[in-house]
Write a protein that holds these residues in place. Structure first.
Motif, PDB file in Angstrom:
ATOM      1  N   UNK A   1      34.217 -45.945   6.845  1.00  0.00           N
ATOM      2  CA  UNK A   1      35.178 -45.296   5.872  1.00  0.00           C
ATOM      3  C   UNK A   1      35.632 -46.103   4.834  1.00  0.00           C
ATOM      4  N   UNK A   2      35.110 -47.291   4.616  1.00  0.00           N
ATOM      5  CA  UNK A   2      35.506 -48.054   3.493  1.00  0.00           C
ATOM      6  C   UNK A   2      36.397 -49.101   3.913  1.00  0.00           C
ATOM      7  N   UNK A   3      36.629 -49.383   5.154  1.00  0.00           N
ATOM      8  CA  UNK A   3      37.737 -50.495   5.351  1.00  0.00           C
ATOM      9  C   UNK A   3      37.165 -51.454   5.488  1.00  0.00           C
ATOM     10  N   UNK A   4      37.764 -52.590   5.182  1.00  0.00           N
ATOM     11  CA  UNK A   4      37.253 -54.094   5.069  1.00  0.00           C
ATOM     12  C   UNK A   4      37.170 -54.457   6.250  1.00  0.00           C
TER      13      UNK A   4
ATOM     14  N   UNK B   1      40.068 -58.144  11.594  1.00  0.00           N
ATOM     15  CA  UNK B   1      40.140 -58.067  13.271  1.00  0.00           C
ATOM     16  C   UNK B   1      40.450 -56.997  13.861  1.00  0.00           C
ATOM     17  N   UNK B   2      40.433 -55.929  12.860  1.00  0.00           N
ATOM     18  CA  UNK B   2      40.933 -54.646  13.331  1.00  0.00           C
ATOM     19  C   UNK B   2      39.646 -53.637  12.965  1.00  0.00           C
ATOM     20  N   UNK B   3      39.541 -52.376  13.593  1.00  0.00           N
ATOM     21  CA  UNK B   3      38.248 -51.609  13.228  1.00  0.00           C
ATOM     22  C   UNK B   3      38.912 -50.329  13.164  1.00  0.00           C
ATOM     23  N   UNK B   4      38.319 -49.573  11.921  1.00  0.00           N
ATOM     24  CA  UNK B   4      38.776 -48.197  11.834  1.00  0.00           C
ATOM     25  C   UNK B   4      38.214 -47.242  12.640  1.00  0.00           C
ATOM     26  N   UNK B   5      38.834 -46.391  13.212  1.00  0.00           N
ATOM     27  CA  UNK B   5      38.280 -45.496  14.299  1.00  0.00           C
ATOM     28  C   UNK B   5      38.626 -43.969  13.598  1.00  0.00           C
ATOM     29  N   UNK B   6      37.405 -43.206  13.548  1.00  0.00           N
ATOM     30  CA  UNK B   6      37.491 -42.027  12.871  1.00  0.00           C
ATOM     31  C   UNK B   6      37.787 -41.029  13.901  1.00  0.00           C
ATOM     32  N   UNK B   7      38.937 -40.257  13.997  1.00  0.00           N
ATOM     33  CA  UNK B   7      39.204 -39.299  15.092  1.00  0.00           C
ATOM     34  C   UNK B   7      38.787 -37.891  14.799  1.00  0.00           C
ATOM     35  N   UNK B   8      38.265 -37.710  13.547  1.00  0.00           N
ATOM     36  CA  UNK B   8      37.846 -36.205  13.248  1.00  0.00           C
ATOM     37  C   UNK B   8      36.658 -35.931  13.703  1.00  0.00           C
TER      38      UNK B   8
END
Length: 158
Positions: free
Chosen positions: A145-148, A151-158
């Motif tokens: 989703x465009x996150x850089x 150390x963190x990771x974007x989790x799409x909950x939809x």
């Protein structure tokens, strides 16, 4: 040398005396404007316990029954009995706890302001803009989703 041209020896503490006088005058002015300064953290805790006890005591009149009122009185008495010895034995501890709490609040505020600043500028936590992924073009990519990269990771909950 004649006595007319001699000057008295300068007071070595004249500057310190003048500063002390100015400080005393400023403290008096502030006391007159704002009232007495707050006491130590232990004194403030004592005042808080007394204020809460007074408020609970004023509310207990609305409680039905004598048993409920006596239970509230007993609770207030027990709370004061627990707090008073701790305050008496360790008054400096409360000053240290108040200072530590202030430092924690300042650190939290700094972290939140930094995060808000990055969010408002569109910058990711890794320091890159949200539009660029920060990875080399040959590396594996995932749809985040465009996150850089960071150390963190974007989790799409939809």
């Amino acid at each position: 040398m004649s006595e007319a041209t001699e000057q008295p020896a300068p007071d070595a503490d004249a500057w310190a005396d003048a500063c002390a006088e100015d400080l005393a005058a400023e403290r008096a002015r502030r006391r007159a404007t704002y009232g007495p300064p707050p006491g130590s953290a232990a004194e403030e805790l004592r005042k808080l316990v007394d204020a809460v006890a007074d408020k609970v005591a004023s509310l207990q009149s609305s409680l039905p029954g004598m048993a409920a009122q006596s239970a509230v009185q007993q609770l207030i008495g027990q709370a004061k009995a627990v707090v008073e010895p701790v305050i008496e034995r360790n008054p400096d501890v409360f000053d240290h706890l108040a200072a530590a709490g202030g430092e924690l609040l300042a650190a939290y505020r700094s972290a939140v302001e930094g995060h808000e600043r990055r969010w408002a500028s569109g910058e990711s936590p890794g320091g890159t803009s949200a539009g660029s992924s920060g990875r080399a073009s040959g590396g594996p990519k995932k749809d985040d989703g465009g996150a850089g990269a960071g150390p963190t990771e974007h989790i799409d909950l939809d």
